[in-house]
Design an enzyme around this catalytic site. Sequence first.
Site, PDB file in Angstrom:
ATOM      1  N   THR A  82      13.750  17.157  -3.740  1.00 31.98           N
ATOM      2  CA  THR A  82      14.490  18.396  -3.524  1.00 31.98           C
ATOM      3  C   THR A  82      15.661  18.412  -4.493  1.00 31.98           C
ATOM      4  O   THR A  82      16.567  17.581  -4.396  1.00 31.98           O
ATOM      5  CB  THR A  82      14.992  18.506  -2.074  1.00 31.98           C
ATOM      6  N   LYS A  92      12.656  25.661  -0.538  1.00 30.58           N
ATOM      7  CA  LYS A  92      13.007  24.396   0.128  1.00 30.58           C
ATOM      8  C   LYS A  92      14.481  24.369   0.510  1.00 30.58           C
ATOM      9  O   LYS A  92      14.843  23.944   1.621  1.00 30.58           O
ATOM     10  CB  LYS A  92      12.671  23.208  -0.781  1.00 30.58           C
ATOM     11  N   LYS A 144      23.260  16.666   0.893  1.00 31.83           N
ATOM     12  CA  LYS A 144      22.991  17.011  -0.513  1.00 31.83           C
ATOM     13  C   LYS A 144      22.228  18.336  -0.606  1.00 31.83           C
ATOM     14  O   LYS A 144      22.538  19.186  -1.450  1.00 31.83           O
ATOM     15  CB  LYS A 144      22.173  15.870  -1.145  1.00 31.83           C
TER      16      LYS A 144
END
Lengths: 291, 291
Positions: A97, A172, A240
């Site tokens: 990701t 995502k 993150k």
Amino acid sequence: MKPTIGFIGLGLMGKPMAQNLLRAGFPLLVWNRTAWKADELVRAGAKLAAYPGEAAAQADVLITIVSDPPALEQVLWREHGAMESLRAGSLLIDSSTVSPDLARRVAEACRKRDVDFLDAPVTGGTWGAEKGELVFMVGGRSETLARAKPVLETMGRKFLLLGPNGAGQIVKLGMNLLLALEVNAFAEALALVTAAGIPAERMVEVMQSSMGRAPLLDVKAPLMLKGEFPASFPLRLMHKDVRLALELARELRVALPAGEAAFRTYSQVRDSAKDDPDFSAIMRFWTETAS
Amino acid sequence: MKPTIGFIGLGLMGKPMAQNLLRAGFPLLVWNRTAWKADELVRAGAKLAAYPGEAAAQADVLITIVSDPPALEQVLWREHGAMESLRAGSLLIDSSTVSPDLARRVAEACRKRDVDFLDAPVTGGTWGAEKGELVFMVGGRSETLARAKPVLETMGRKFLLLGPNGAGQIVKLGMNLLLALEVNAFAEALALVTAAGIPAERMVEVMQSSMGRAPLLDVKAPLMLKGEFPASFPLRLMHKDVRLALELARELRVALPAGEAAFRTYSQVRDSAKDDPDFSAIMRFWTETAS
């Protein structure tokens, strides 16, 4: 003859994904920053590459799944990195990701080397990775996805082509923002009612009788009640991902007020954690870190 | 001989609840601020009270379900209000969503008149109200709940005794905070990915393949995509409930960062709405009101 797979990144998600490839009979060459994490796979028949470029050089398909954008840039572009070793006509699938912007830069670098590329981050957690039940959110060309499918099908059950390169990462980030906010929502509601003297179990009972129920909360709520947070999806990674979502939002001038607020809460819990907990440990904001 | 029920408040929830009582054969005396909303019930056999006190005076069980704390204070305590007319030995059930503090003040006033009291707000929406499938979140004594059950069972399927008077309201505020934040979470994620060029339908598709799925979002997401917001749970009431939750949080010194952020978003949409939309109209913050 099955294509040879290079696989970079043997973390919580990568390792079971690689195991499924090996079980399906693909010749597998693995690399991981922490080499001992490859031991089990090597015993099962995988070869260990000495550096990312070695895994890339022999691969018909190279899969990367590392923890964040700097980690991806390192495995692709630092000395002995994968990019310079990818053969023309090969295929790179990145399931990390990262930012859509980085995905587009990787796509551009691949184009120059005549390498096909998909950004294909996943959802489904470690459970989905183990069972081969992941959902892949894919950015790229449909012909490239068709080419990748025989490989992806050993790891997942759904392959959603969402747009050109970068689109997988966009969705995502949106999905993880949603998950982060759902767990934070339950944490705030639980903090409120328990401070008012209601046992936490009763709040969960009401939630599960109501429209507030969600599969994610069915899984996380019992852990949040116990105050136990074994990492299924580590908080540092969710932190993150929310950061990346907020960075994208700022580029696009989209206000995400609750996202910003929850990010500060996740940040505070991350900064004071002495372990590596699951992201449901956001509950600690109320039970431990707040004063 | 069934007990006579007084019923005050014939809104989206109250009216179908009263209809279920009438169908179950309870003698029913209704009052509503807007009198014509009682027409259908009166044609079906309910009697119309001229003021709240009249509904209370003849009631063995008085049920109130009005829109907010001031509305409850008015029907109970203003001239011809219900409280002064409640008979000793009768039972008051308040299914409005109000502050736990107000619930406790009503309980105290009831105690002085030898009237039993339950705070019993509901979840399940208009669908649950129509089908008699509501979940009641109850504060009060277990003997009082046992006494109320034959009446409540015509309107609901679950009766969760959560603590002393006020406890029902505490949990209801926590639940609505959760629902408000879940819809806001989806709205923020959708705003992000659509601004980045992903069609909204694709985001919903991915969500429904993932752990982010929730029954509430299965219902609300299609409306948010269409930009249609027929009021099932009006935004003005959700706004009020989040406000009550935040007020309780401040009393208890509990920080609710995402709750505060989402409240500002709901406020902005409420202030600029020219209609009376469902709370999923929070999506307008991104599609209409933001500039």
